[in-house]
Structure formats: C-alpha cells, structure tokens
Design a protein around this motif. Structure first.
Motif, PDB file in Angstrom:
ATOM      1  N   GLN A   1       0.846  -1.190   0.000  1.00 39.64           N
ATOM      2  CA  GLN A   1       0.000   0.000   0.000  1.00 39.64           C
ATOM      3  C   GLN A   1       0.886   1.246   0.000  1.00 39.64           C
TER       4      GLN A   1
ATOM      5  N   THR B   1       1.333   5.622   0.519  1.00 45.60           N
ATOM      6  CA  THR B   1       0.880   6.869   1.154  1.00 45.60           C
ATOM      7  C   THR B   1       1.490   8.059   0.425  1.00 45.60           C
TER       8      THR B   1
ATOM      9  N   THR C   1      -3.820   7.240   1.810  1.00 45.50           N
ATOM     10  CA  THR C   1      -3.185   5.921   1.721  1.00 45.50           C
ATOM     11  C   THR C   1      -4.117   4.954   1.009  1.00 45.50           C
ATOM     12  N   THR C   2      -3.571   4.201   0.063  1.00 47.98           N
ATOM     13  CA  THR C   2      -4.383   3.181  -0.611  1.00 47.98           C
ATOM     14  C   THR C   2      -4.709   2.061   0.357  1.00 47.98           C
ATOM     15  N   GLN C   3      -5.810   1.365   0.073  1.00 49.84           N
ATOM     16  CA  GLN C   3      -6.223   0.221   0.884  1.00 49.84           C
ATOM     17  C   GLN C   3      -6.709  -0.897  -0.030  1.00 49.84           C
TER      18      GLN C   3
END
Length: 364
Positions: free
Chosen positions: A15, A17, A31-33
């Motif tokens: 992931q 940020t 942030t990707t999830q």
C-alpha cells in the motif's frame, strides 16, 4: 491536489501513502487500501509563491519497499490548459512552487508500477494456448505467489493481469525469482522445471516465452476369451487411426515369449495392452483368431483425448469353430493342440495295428 495511481502491485499487501507538506507540517495525505489503484490527497487551498513538498512512501505492513516499483511524477495546471508545472520525471520527493499572478489548479500525480513477468502456456502438439494451468512464483524473502490462469471470467481476483486463456502477465518486485508450474489440465504432463528470472531497476519486464505441456499418451487394454471365459492365446489384431487418419498397425499376442517385439506390452497370453497412443479416434478389429475358434470381426471404436487416456475395452469372446469341442481341463489355447495331437496319435496307432494283422494273420 496530489494523486496516486497504482498500475500494478508486486504484492497484494503493498500500500502507498502520498502527502502534501508545507514546511514541516503535513497538510494533506492519503493511503491506498486493499485493491485500490488510486487515491487523492487534497485538494488544499495553496498560497501563491509558496513551495510545497510532495512525497510518497510505502505504508506500514507492505511486503515490499518502494524500490521494488518504478515511479514517475508530474504536475500540470489544469486551470491553464494543463500547463506543466513539473515535467514527467522519476523520484519520490519533490518541491513544487505555486506560480504567482494567476489562478491555478495544480494536479500532481505519482504513478507506480511493479516489475512484470509474462509467459504463454501451450499444447506441445498443436502449439495453441492452453488454459487453466496453475503456477508458483518463488519471490525474494521466501515469499510465494500463487498464480491461476485469468481466462476472462467475471469476478477473477488472481494475480494474472492478462485475460486471454493460457497467457500470463504478473506484477512482481525487484530481485531474483523462479517460476514453477504446479498443475496442468487433465490429459497433460506438468512441466515442473523451475524457470529463474530477475527483475532489476534496468530490466523491470521479463518475458519467459512459451512453455509447452506435452499430452499424456493413451493406453488401450482388452482380453481375448473363450465362451467359458478362459483366456485364449494367439489372436492378432489391427488398430487403425481414423481421425486423424493414419497407417494401421497389427498387434500380435505377447505371451511372454523370448524376443517378442510387437506392440502388446502385457506378457500374459490372451491379455493385451497397447501404450503410447496419440490422441484421436481408432478402429480395433481382430484379424486372426486362435486355432479352433471363429474370428470376431466386429470393429471396436477407441477414442483417446484429454479426459480419456486409459481405455479398458474388456473381454472379447471367440466362439468355437464347428465340430470343435471344449476340453475339460487345461488352458484353452494350447490344450486344444494337445488333445487333437493325442487323438491323431491314437488313430495312427490303431491303423498300424489293423494293417499288421491284415498282412500277418494269426496262424494256429
């Protein structure tokens, strides 16, 4: 406004940020999830003439470092015809100065892409792509990636990014890897040869080419029996490829005799096993019966394909020739010869005795 675009992940746990800082203060971050491929930090209200720091980093819990990815960065002013503020370049940390004297809307983007390995799985006989194989990629640090074939089915969630059956494209990180086939479709031989490859900063894309699976060759078995079910030795058969058409070949009974070089691999008299048959349709017919028996000339169809590679035809019966009686005991092929021979000997002895008495009558 700072955007993140993830083109491919080296690991599902990776992931990212992205953040916008003014001085030492982070004024926006995102942030990707999960499987997200994009997020946006901001937009924020920016001061003209002010410098902002734009960065990206791997989020906590990621399997890889940012160095496992190629990264590009660019900024454009969408309020002024996408005028470039920062031309497309590489890197993960940039200072961006907001122009003075005009209204601006600055959009900056980090684009990340993992390394990539691709290959094609084919049928070794036809050269056509072969669907539904499964694989294992041994990655650095003991990480194992399981890869199933993406055949374009709805809801596919695996690692293969190529939806064409038999074609693979998988995102991986930097370092030394190896690819191993785990399973092949029914009727094919697994190619378990490890194929090493390395992803580096200068060579992020690797094509392993074509990997072929040979077909499992077919086997057909049957037996020849008398009306009472006993095995009969000495029959001969003809197997003819009909689709695709091919040259017929004859099969003599392997009875365990020394020097046998025919196609029957079963040494038991009356039992047959023919191996290493290519896929296709065949016609099997008896062309010579054991002595004393009527030939069974009914043709039998044999089909060998991916799901039928071991064909068991069962027992084929030969009827006795007219005037021949079944022996009471013993093997039914060889016993017939023995009994007939004994009868001939008895007849010959009787004839000789009669002839002797005729030539030399008894004198009182």
């Amino acid at each position: 406004e700072l955007r993140k675009s993830v083109q491919s992940r080296a690991s599902a746990s990776d992931q990212f940020t992205v953040s916008i800082q003014q001085g030492s203060v982070a004024v926006a971050s995102a942030t990707t999830q999960g499987t997200q491929t994009s997020v946006t930090a901001g937009p924020i209200i920016a001061r003209r003439g002010t410098t902002y720091r734009l960065t990206e980093a791997m989020a906590s819990g990621s399997a890889n470092q940012l160095s496992a990815y190629s990264t590009t960065f660019s900024c454009v002013d969408t309020a002024n015809g996408n005028d470039p503020i920062v031309a497309t370049t590489t890197g993960t940390d940039f200072n961006v100065n907001v122009p003075t004297g005009r209204r601006t809307h600055i959009v900056c983007t980090f684009v990340n892409s993992a390394g990539q390995v691709s290959w094609t799985k084919t049928d070794a006989t036809t050269g056509q792509p072969l669907a539904n194989t499964t694989w294992r990629i041994n990655a650095p640090g003991g990480t194992v990636l399981s890869v199933t074939d993406n055949v374009g089915a709805s809801g596919y969630t695996g690692l293969d990014q190529d939806p064409a059956p038999g074609r693979f494209r998988v995102a991986v990180g930097l370092g030394a890897h190896s690819l191993v086939e785990v399973s092949a479709p029914a009727g094919y031989v697994v190619d378990a040869t490890p194929r090493p490859f390395t992803i580096s900063a200068k060579a992020r894309t690797v094509d392993l080419g074509t990997i072929a699976n040979p077909r499992v060759l077919g086997t057909v078995t049957w037996s020849k029996v008398s009306p009472t079910g006993g095995l009969l030795a000495g029959s001969t058969w003809r197997l003819t490829p009909t689709s695709p058409a091919g040259a017929p070949f004859d099969i003599t009974d392997n009875t365990g005799q020394p020097g046998y070089s025919g196609r029957d691999t079963d040494p038991v008299a009356g039992q047959f096993a023919v191996r290493d048959l290519a896929w296709g349709t065949y016609s099997l017919v008896e062309i010579a019966a054991p002595v004393g028996y009527v030939i069974n000339s009914t043709p039998n169809q044999v089909v060998i394909d991916a799901t039928h590679t071991s064909i068991v035809l069962g027992a084929f019966t030969n009827q006795l020739s007219p005037g021949v009686k079944l022996p009471l005991t013993g093997g039914e092929g060889a016993s017939g010869y023995w009994i007939a021979g004994m009868l001939l000997v008895a007849v010959a002895v009787g004839a000789a005795v009669t002839h002797r008495r005729y030539r030399h009558p008894h004198r009182p």
